[in-house]
Motif scaffolding. Sequence first.
Motif, PDB file in Angstrom:
ATOM      1  N   GLY A 154       0.812  -1.214   0.000  1.00 57.03           N
ATOM      2  CA  GLY A 154       0.000   0.000   0.000  1.00 57.03           C
ATOM      3  C   GLY A 154       0.841   1.256   0.000  1.00 57.03           C
ATOM      4  O   GLY A 154       0.413   2.297   0.494  1.00 57.03           O
ATOM      5  N   GLU A 183       1.539  -7.987   5.122  1.00 56.13           N
ATOM      6  CA  GLU A 183       1.229  -7.529   3.764  1.00 56.13           C
ATOM      7  C   GLU A 183      -0.280  -7.415   3.533  1.00 56.13           C
ATOM      8  O   GLU A 183      -1.073  -8.116   4.168  1.00 56.13           O
ATOM      9  CB  GLU A 183       1.832  -8.498   2.745  1.00 56.13           C
ATOM     10  CG  GLU A 183       3.338  -8.408   2.724  1.00 56.13           C
ATOM     11  CD  GLU A 183       3.949  -9.202   1.580  1.00 56.13           C
ATOM     12  OE1 GLU A 183       3.256  -9.452   0.572  1.00 56.13           O
ATOM     13  OE2 GLU A 183       5.128  -9.569   1.705  1.00 56.13           O
ATOM     14  N   LEU A 184      -0.641  -6.567   2.582  1.00 55.81           N
ATOM     15  CA  LEU A 184      -2.047  -6.426   2.195  1.00 55.81           C
ATOM     16  C   LEU A 184      -2.456  -7.677   1.416  1.00 55.81           C
ATOM     17  O   LEU A 184      -1.724  -8.120   0.525  1.00 55.81           O
ATOM     18  CB  LEU A 184      -2.229  -5.205   1.290  1.00 55.81           C
ATOM     19  CG  LEU A 184      -2.317  -3.830   1.941  1.00 55.81           C
ATOM     20  CD1 LEU A 184      -1.160  -3.541   2.879  1.00 55.81           C
ATOM     21  CD2 LEU A 184      -2.405  -2.744   0.876  1.00 55.81           C
ATOM     22  N   GLU A 226      -5.226  -9.625  -0.998  1.00 56.17           N
ATOM     23  CA  GLU A 226      -6.259  -9.338  -2.002  1.00 56.17           C
ATOM     24  C   GLU A 226      -7.529 -10.160  -1.720  1.00 56.17           C
ATOM     25  O   GLU A 226      -7.466 -11.373  -1.575  1.00 56.17           O
ATOM     26  CB  GLU A 226      -5.681  -9.733  -3.369  1.00 56.17           C
ATOM     27  CG  GLU A 226      -6.563  -9.463  -4.533  1.00 56.17           C
ATOM     28  CD  GLU A 226      -6.940  -7.991  -4.646  1.00 56.17           C
ATOM     29  OE1 GLU A 226      -6.042  -7.143  -4.730  1.00 56.17           O
ATOM     30  OE2 GLU A 226      -8.158  -7.711  -4.632  1.00 56.17           O
ATOM     31  N   LYS A 239      -9.201  -5.247   0.153  1.00 55.04           N
ATOM     32  CA  LYS A 239      -7.983  -5.855   0.671  1.00 55.04           C
ATOM     33  C   LYS A 239      -8.069  -5.884   2.188  1.00 55.04           C
ATOM     34  O   LYS A 239      -8.893  -5.180   2.789  1.00 55.04           O
ATOM     35  CB  LYS A 239      -6.753  -5.034   0.268  1.00 55.04           C
ATOM     36  CG  LYS A 239      -6.362  -5.135  -1.199  1.00 55.04           C
ATOM     37  CD  LYS A 239      -5.228  -4.156  -1.476  1.00 55.04           C
ATOM     38  CE  LYS A 239      -4.834  -4.125  -2.918  1.00 55.04           C
ATOM     39  NZ  LYS A 239      -4.053  -5.307  -3.307  1.00 55.04           N
ATOM     40  N   ILE A 257      -5.593  -6.618   6.035  1.00 58.75           N
ATOM     41  CA  ILE A 257      -4.351  -6.960   6.724  1.00 58.75           C
ATOM     42  C   ILE A 257      -4.691  -7.658   8.038  1.00 58.75           C
ATOM     43  O   ILE A 257      -5.783  -7.484   8.589  1.00 58.75           O
ATOM     44  CB  ILE A 257      -3.448  -5.735   7.021  1.00 58.75           C
ATOM     45  CG1 ILE A 257      -4.201  -4.664   7.816  1.00 58.75           C
ATOM     46  CG2 ILE A 257      -2.876  -5.157   5.756  1.00 58.75           C
ATOM     47  CD1 ILE A 257      -3.308  -3.516   8.267  1.00 58.75           C
ATOM     48  N   THR A 309      -7.875   1.833  -1.416  1.00 61.30           N
ATOM     49  CA  THR A 309      -7.711   0.634  -0.587  1.00 61.30           C
ATOM     50  C   THR A 309      -6.237   0.474  -0.201  1.00 61.30           C
ATOM     51  O   THR A 309      -5.899   0.257   0.959  1.00 61.30           O
ATOM     52  CB  THR A 309      -8.167  -0.616  -1.374  1.00 61.30           C
ATOM     53  OG1 THR A 309      -9.466  -0.364  -1.873  1.00 61.30           O
ATOM     54  CG2 THR A 309      -8.192  -1.839  -0.524  1.00 61.30           C
ATOM     55  N   CYS A 310      -5.373   0.606  -1.218  1.00 67.98           N
ATOM     56  CA  CYS A 310      -3.929   0.453  -0.965  1.00 67.98           C
ATOM     57  C   CYS A 310      -3.455   1.528   0.002  1.00 67.98           C
ATOM     58  O   CYS A 310      -2.761   1.245   0.985  1.00 67.98           O
ATOM     59  CB  CYS A 310      -3.132   0.571  -2.266  1.00 67.98           C
ATOM     60  SG  CYS A 310      -3.493  -0.724  -3.451  1.00 67.98           S
ATOM     61  N   LEU A 361      -4.878   1.053   3.725  1.00 66.76           N
ATOM     62  CA  LEU A 361      -4.328  -0.108   4.435  1.00 66.76           C
ATOM     63  C   LEU A 361      -2.814   0.018   4.577  1.00 66.76           C
ATOM     64  O   LEU A 361      -2.229  -0.458   5.552  1.00 66.76           O
ATOM     65  CB  LEU A 361      -4.701  -1.402   3.711  1.00 66.76           C
ATOM     66  CG  LEU A 361      -6.139  -1.863   3.993  1.00 66.76           C
ATOM     67  CD1 LEU A 361      -6.481  -3.095   3.154  1.00 66.76           C
ATOM     68  CD2 LEU A 361      -6.375  -2.164   5.471  1.00 66.76           C
ATOM     69  N   ARG A 381      -1.150  -0.249   8.120  1.00 68.61           N
ATOM     70  CA  ARG A 381      -0.078  -1.227   8.352  1.00 68.61           C
ATOM     71  C   ARG A 381       1.089  -0.566   9.089  1.00 68.61           C
ATOM     72  O   ARG A 381       1.630  -1.122  10.048  1.00 68.61           O
ATOM     73  CB  ARG A 381       0.368  -1.769   6.988  1.00 68.61           C
ATOM     74  CG  ARG A 381       1.580  -2.643   7.027  1.00 68.61           C
ATOM     75  CD  ARG A 381       1.979  -3.134   5.637  1.00 68.61           C
ATOM     76  NE  ARG A 381       3.239  -3.846   5.733  1.00 68.61           N
ATOM     77  CZ  ARG A 381       4.432  -3.267   5.602  1.00 68.61           C
ATOM     78  NH1 ARG A 381       4.531  -1.983   5.321  1.00 68.61           N
ATOM     79  NH2 ARG A 381       5.535  -3.992   5.745  1.00 68.61           N
TER      80      ARG A 381
END
Length: 579
Positions: free
Chosen positions: A272, A283-284, A286, A305, A307, A390-391, A394, A398
Amino acid sequence: MCGELRTDHVGATVSVCGWVARRREHGEHLAFIDLRDHTGLLQCVVDGAHDLRGEYVLRVTGTVRPRPEGTANASLDTGEVELGDCSVEILSVAEPPPFPLDDRAEDVDETVRLRHRYVDLRRPAMQRNLRTRAAVNASLRRAMDGQGFVEVETPMLIASTPEGARDFVVPSRHRPGTFYALPQSPQLFKQLCMVGGIDRYYQIARCFRDEDLRADRQFEFTQLDAEMGFAGQEDVLAAVTVAVGAAVEAVTGDPVSDIGRMTWRDAMDRYGSDKPDIRFGMELVELTDVFADTGFNAFKAPSIKAIRLEGASASTSRSRLDDLTDMAKRWGAKGLVWMRAEAGGEDGAVELASPVAKFLDAAELGAITERLGVLPGDLVFLVADEWAMTCHVLGLLRLELGRPAVDEGGLQFLWVVDFPLFESVDPTSGRPVPAHHPFTMPHEEDLALLDGDSDALLEVRSQAYDLVLNGWELGSGSVRIHRPEVQRQIFGLLGIGEQEAQSKFGFLLDAFRYGAPPHAGFAFGIDRLVALLLGEENIREVIAYPKTQSGTDPLTKAPTAIDAGHLAELGLRLLPPTT
Ligand code: ASP
């Protein structure tokens, strides 16, 4: 030097110079002085009455002798010896320092430290930082020289460079009404060096950008700037790896020979972020396909997504979850879905408890558990939105939940490659906004997309690459456009017409008419590199005379007003303040 004396030197007569770090009286006539220079402290036993106060500057001449039985100080390198039979010369008297110069200085207000930076620099931590910085610079120069690069100094008073920030400008006295800009980088000059046959250029270059200041940003900063002719991405990555490796080795003793790579798309998908901190996982994951036919409206989104935060359920309160949800909204998400993993039922299978669980069917919940490898006690966070959002959300979450402290997790370098050529398309003008600078070469196989619509433009990959260290962007570079027709097309897309291009960069375009080799380059921030090598969170700790967060210098009081005569000479008149 004070810090160098050991039992080997016992019997020698020496003179040491430094500052009085500490003074202890023993009776009326005997004093123990800890004398400090940048190598350390030395205990000097001084007979006779002396008015020696803290930070007085002394030359002490005496004989090195072992400390008496039982008085050695294991915490000092010189702790087994002392200087006896001392004669003392006072080189300078001193007022009491504005703050203590030992470790307690950590708690001193930064503005006070910066106002008296000359005193602050005497502290061991600042000595270490500036000396490490010098060692890094020396190792970078050696590494670049060793690879056949030539150090060229480019001017400080120039016409504007297009690095995307605001320029600092300097009014011209000879031509009132005109201004020089301070370089945001030596970009155009280093490209001209390529045309000039200096096929491997480098410079430890000062750059100026008028941007908001942060912990990792100053108005002026130092880069290792490089450019290579008859070269492409691989040549640049290899040369920079050698230089960075040498700097790391100079500080830690361990060379870095190999730096991993990730495409920009992967970095965004998995972390992300275009500057992933790969010191930790989380990691994110999918999940978009899992919810392709979902009945839950909030999950009918182009991208989903998640985590997983291992074992964090018990220690995370409901109010913390609410705070995280607020944060996610501030970052742009419509919401944040959280789930607590519990050991449910007889078979001990994981059950996901969440306010939204009742809207999801068993297959969907099962897929979340399986994809993320959820175990009882874990927390799961999901975001559903456009892919980029989304990326983004998150990725930040994270970092918020998992990022190690600045001095933990080692040095994790990473090349991020294949950046998009354009970072967005301006909705009002319809013009694309370049992700790097406008001289960046697209991938050959993506050139055709330049004729397409805005969706096509956002698909164009550039031959641009970033170097990332522990989640900090250390530097960027690219293969440059050396073909006039491609440059013209890019300028056209950016809305820079023939005339503007000619007036802004005419000299570069002209130069390219006289034989430009293909070329590529890079620049990375030395302030950031040194800070990370030293585990410092703030680059101001590795800069001798930095500006504060508000851009001022408490020591010299810059920026300051200039008098009316000076203004008149420059042909300038000030407007009344607007507030
Ligand atoms: N001029 C760029 C910068 O300062 C680096 C480069 O493309 O070489 O970020």
